[in-house]
Design an enzyme around this catalytic site. Structure first.
Site, PDB file in Angstrom:
ATOM      1  N   GLU A 219      -8.131  10.195   5.250  1.00 56.01           N
ATOM      2  CA  GLU A 219      -8.912   9.746   6.663  1.00 56.01           C
ATOM      3  C   GLU A 219      -8.028  10.314   7.782  1.00 56.01           C
ATOM      4  O   GLU A 219      -8.120  10.010   8.854  1.00 56.01           O
ATOM      5  CB  GLU A 219      -9.374   8.427   6.826  1.00 56.01           C
ATOM      6  CG  GLU A 219      -8.465   7.420   6.562  1.00 56.01           C
ATOM      7  CD  GLU A 219      -8.686   5.941   6.710  1.00 56.01           C
ATOM      8  OE1 GLU A 219      -9.339   5.708   7.726  1.00 56.01           O
ATOM      9  OE2 GLU A 219      -8.552   5.189   5.821  1.00 56.01           O
TER      10      GLU A 219
ATOM     11  N   CYS B 235     -10.788   4.014   3.667  1.00 53.95           N
ATOM     12  CA  CYS B 235      -9.782   4.153   2.655  1.00 53.95           C
ATOM     13  C   CYS B 235     -10.639   3.848   1.387  1.00 53.95           C
ATOM     14  O   CYS B 235      -9.985   3.670   0.284  1.00 53.95           O
ATOM     15  CB  CYS B 235      -9.155   2.635   2.928  1.00 53.95           C
ATOM     16  SG  CYS B 235      -8.277   2.172   4.399  1.00 53.95           S
TER      17      CYS B 235
ATOM     18  N   HIS C 188      -7.445  -2.874  -2.676  1.00 55.08           N
ATOM     19  CA  HIS C 188      -6.913  -2.186  -1.571  1.00 55.08           C
ATOM     20  C   HIS C 188      -6.152  -3.067  -0.448  1.00 55.08           C
ATOM     21  O   HIS C 188      -6.396  -4.203  -0.334  1.00 55.08           O
ATOM     22  CB  HIS C 188      -8.178  -1.872  -0.865  1.00 55.08           C
ATOM     23  CG  HIS C 188      -7.673  -1.243   0.568  1.00 55.08           C
ATOM     24  ND1 HIS C 188      -7.031  -0.273   0.719  1.00 55.08           N
ATOM     25  CD2 HIS C 188      -8.263  -1.622   1.605  1.00 55.08           C
ATOM     26  CE1 HIS C 188      -6.690   0.106   2.010  1.00 55.08           C
ATOM     27  NE2 HIS C 188      -7.874  -0.621   2.685  1.00 55.08           N
TER      28      HIS C 188
HETATM   29  N1  COA Z   1       5.048 -17.523  10.148  1.00 47.82           N
HETATM   30  C1  COA Z   1       4.143 -17.104   9.274  1.00 47.82           C
HETATM   31  N2  COA Z   1       2.981 -16.703   9.398  1.00 47.82           N
HETATM   32  C2  COA Z   1       2.472 -16.376  10.848  1.00 47.82           C
HETATM   33  C3  COA Z   1       3.385 -16.598  11.748  1.00 47.82           C
HETATM   34  C4  COA Z   1       4.818 -17.167  11.508  1.00 47.82           C
HETATM   35  N3  COA Z   1       5.750 -17.255  12.608  1.00 47.82           N
HETATM   36  N4  COA Z   1       2.654 -16.389  12.874  1.00 47.82           N
HETATM   37  C5  COA Z   1       1.414 -15.874  12.561  1.00 47.82           C
HETATM   38  N5  COA Z   1       1.292 -15.937  11.051  1.00 47.82           N
HETATM   39  C6  COA Z   1       0.144 -15.501  10.407  1.00 47.82           C
HETATM   40  C7  COA Z   1      -1.154 -15.985  11.184  1.00 47.82           C
HETATM   41  O1  COA Z   1      -1.406 -17.286  10.780  1.00 47.82           O
HETATM   42  C8  COA Z   1      -1.868 -14.965  10.317  1.00 47.82           C
HETATM   43  O2  COA Z   1      -2.102 -15.456   9.040  1.00 47.82           O
HETATM   44  P1  COA Z   1      -3.794 -15.716   8.498  1.00 47.82           P
HETATM   45  O3  COA Z   1      -4.556 -14.389   8.651  1.00 47.82           O
HETATM   46  O4  COA Z   1      -3.491 -15.718   7.124  1.00 47.82           O
HETATM   47  O5  COA Z   1      -4.139 -16.648   9.255  1.00 47.82           O
HETATM   48  C9  COA Z   1      -1.026 -13.747  10.053  1.00 47.82           C
HETATM   49  O6  COA Z   1       0.104 -14.036  10.302  1.00 47.82           O
HETATM   50  C10 COA Z   1      -1.470 -12.549  11.304  1.00 47.82           C
HETATM   51  O7  COA Z   1      -1.329 -13.231  12.547  1.00 47.82           O
HETATM   52  P2  COA Z   1      -2.512 -12.969  13.457  1.00 47.82           P
HETATM   53  O8  COA Z   1      -2.254 -13.568  14.767  1.00 47.82           O
HETATM   54  O9  COA Z   1      -3.971 -12.989  13.002  1.00 47.82           O
HETATM   55  O10 COA Z   1      -2.062 -11.432  13.614  1.00 47.82           O
HETATM   56  P3  COA Z   1      -2.725 -10.182  14.729  1.00 47.82           P
HETATM   57  O11 COA Z   1      -3.830 -10.768  15.835  1.00 47.82           O
HETATM   58  O12 COA Z   1      -1.413  -9.451  15.295  1.00 47.82           O
HETATM   59  O13 COA Z   1      -3.365  -9.136  13.855  1.00 47.82           O
HETATM   60  C11 COA Z   1      -4.341  -8.010  11.961  1.00 47.82           C
HETATM   61  C12 COA Z   1      -3.300  -9.101  12.446  1.00 47.82           C
HETATM   62  C13 COA Z   1      -4.097  -7.748  10.449  1.00 47.82           C
HETATM   63  C14 COA Z   1      -5.767  -8.200  12.081  1.00 47.82           C
HETATM   64  C15 COA Z   1      -3.812  -6.540  12.766  1.00 47.82           C
HETATM   65  O14 COA Z   1      -2.689  -6.320  12.368  1.00 47.82           O
HETATM   66  C16 COA Z   1      -4.643  -5.462  12.541  1.00 47.82           C
HETATM   67  O15 COA Z   1      -5.701  -5.021  13.367  1.00 47.82           O
HETATM   68  N6  COA Z   1      -4.702  -4.426  11.722  1.00 47.82           N
HETATM   69  C17 COA Z   1      -5.311  -3.359  11.346  1.00 47.82           C
HETATM   70  C18 COA Z   1      -6.786  -3.479  10.460  1.00 47.82           C
HETATM   71  C19 COA Z   1      -6.700  -4.139   9.060  1.00 47.82           C
HETATM   72  O16 COA Z   1      -5.811  -3.775   8.681  1.00 47.82           O
HETATM   73  N7  COA Z   1      -7.862  -4.481   8.689  1.00 47.82           N
HETATM   74  C20 COA Z   1      -8.031  -4.966   7.337  1.00 47.82           C
HETATM   75  C21 COA Z   1      -9.114  -4.692   6.908  1.00 47.82           C
HETATM   76  S1  COA Z   1      -9.336  -2.970   6.178  1.00 47.82           S
END
Ligand code: COA
Length: 389
Positions: free
Chosen positions: A79, A111, A233
């Site tokens: 992609e 993916c 994945h």
């Molecule tokens: N210690 C431990 N864990 C912590 C933490 C800390 N100090 N602070 C945050 N976390 C955890 C959160 O609780 C969360 O865990 P959970 O999902 O199990 O609840 C995780 O870290 C991520 O935190 P979050 O605030 O949700 O992160 P974010 O808003 O920055 O976004 C994604 C995370 C993955 C959504 C973002 O990176 C993204 O959009 N990625 C691309 C899309 C993707 O990969 N999609 C997947 C499907 S294909």
């Protein structure tokens, strides 16, 4: 006759950034990246690598002259392609020295596409058992600097040789698929970085896994206890853990512990590389098979493939007696030898990709140790070099 994965090999760049350092630079708690997202290091892809070079670097070391002679189908799933018309597979076939009597195509569905390529290749070999097919998932995951998706970037390629009587994994004809029009992640033609609704995509991933896994159990009259391990994945490694946890209560506490222990092996390499998009599930499989001493021939492995947009597939394979012989066993050492770069150097690499403009361009590839490199663009044509030729 059994058909499946005969060889499995991986390539990424020689550079990585440390995720705790990146977290500090982004004013985030390091444990958010290390534990919450589940990533320790992230591959940094220099401008001298693209989808084509990564794919060729992944496949070249595993192919013998006999393999090259037998391959009559090459699928490159990506992609992050480099052309709207011409298939990346045609460049890759030339770099690998494949015969001109080979079908070369590029496949796309976020993916998921490498799984479509794998199933196509397996069906091809079932009809033509003396032939082999090469399937490569190759991508550079880019969400942008300072975005929520940034810690889930990465890049690399996984190459799979598909044959009759495979050394590694015999595929069962038991896939359950699900595909619907969902806007969780997409990349319009005018953009170099994806648009994503991250939380939504994570929820859809879990929904899709549960749907196809339940569909599989119903169709095959199976249950979770039948599986030695599940591979997922892994856009980030916590994602696969969440999916696994969502089905664990259906098995015994002892088996739950075993599945969780195997999952730590599934995610070991992805933790050090980041998201590969199309190759990610197969890096998880490679990681499991290379690092897990508890697996044995005959074990049933479940594989969950997901691509935003969205498409999911669950299918299974049986581990073969000499599976270690088909694997990229030197990968842990190669990952350990990579060079760590600072956040500033990673940002410079991110911004130095070949520009999407017509002008001639030159890329500094002298420090890239990979065999195949991108050296620039002349007359709107990408220039590739085999540094060992
Ligand atoms: N210690 C431990 N864990 C912590 C933490 C800390 N100090 N602070 C945050 N976390 C955890 C959160 O609780 C969360 O865990 P959970 O999902 O199990 O609840 C995780 O870290 C991520 O935190 P979050 O605030 O949700 O992160 P974010 O808003 O920055 O976004 C994604 C995370 C993955 C959504 C973002 O990176 C993204 O959009 N990625 C691309 C899309 C993707 O990969 N999609 C997947 C499907 S294909």
């Amino acid at each position: 006759m059994q058909v499946g994965i005969d060889k499995l090999h991986f390539a990424t760049s020689h550079l990585y950034v440390d995720m705790a350092e990146l977290a500090n630079a982004r004013q985030q708690a390091p444990d958010k990246y290390l534990i919450g997202i589940g990533q320790s290091q992230m591959a940094v892809i220099p401008p001298s690598q693209d989808t084509v070079t990564l794919a060729a670097n992944a496949a070249y070391p595993m192919l013998t002259a006999a393999d090259v002679d037998a391959i009559d189908l090459l699928v490159v799933a990506t992609e992050s392609g480099i052309d709207n018309s011409k298939a990346a597979a045609i460049y890759v076939a030339r770099l690998l020295g494949l015969s001109k009597r080979v079908r070369t195509i590029e496949m796309k569905e976020a993916c998921y596409a490498a799984t479509a390529g794998l199933q196509l290749a397996a069906d091809h070999v079932r009809v033509h058992p003396t032939k082999k097919a090469l399937v490569i998932g190759s991508d550079i995951a880019r969400y942008g600097l300072n975005t929520a998706g940034e810690p889930t970037q990465g890049g690399g390629a996984v190459a799979m040789l598909i044959s009759a009587d495979p050394q590694v994994l015999a595929l069962n004809d038991d896939s359950v698929v699900l595909s619907e029009d969902v806007m969780d992640f997409w990349r319009p033609l005018y953009r170099t970085e994806a648009l994503v609704d991250g939380k939504y995509s994570s929820n859809i991933y879990i929904d899709y896994f549960q749907d196809v896994f339940k569909g599989y159990l119903a169709e095959q009259h199976a249950d979770l206890a039948d599986f030695a391990a599940l591979a997922f994945h892994l856009p980030y490694t916590k994602m696969g853990l969440k999916a696994l946890r969502s089905v664990l209560p259906t098995t015994t506490p002892e088996h739950q512990e075993q599945l969780l222990a195997h999952f730590e092996h599934v995610r070991q390499f992805s933790r050090q590389v980041g998201n590969l998009y199309t190759g990610s599930l197969y890096l998880g499989l490679l990681s499991l098979l290379v690092t897990d001493p508890e697996l044995k021939a005959g074990d049933l492995i479940g594989l969950f493939s997901y691509g935003s947009g969205a498409e999911g597939e669950f299918y299974t394979g049986r581990l073969q007696p000499n599976y270690q012989q088909g694997l990229d066993l030197a990968l842990p050492q190669r990952l350990a030898r990579r060079q760590r770069v600072s956040v500033a150097e990673y940002e410079a690499c991110f911004n130095q990709q070949l520009q999407w403009i017509a002008a001639d361009q030159t890329i500094d590839y002298q420090h890239d140790p990979q065999r195949f490199v991108l050296t620039g663009q002349i007359n709107e044509q990408r220039q590739y070099l085999d540094q060992q030729a």
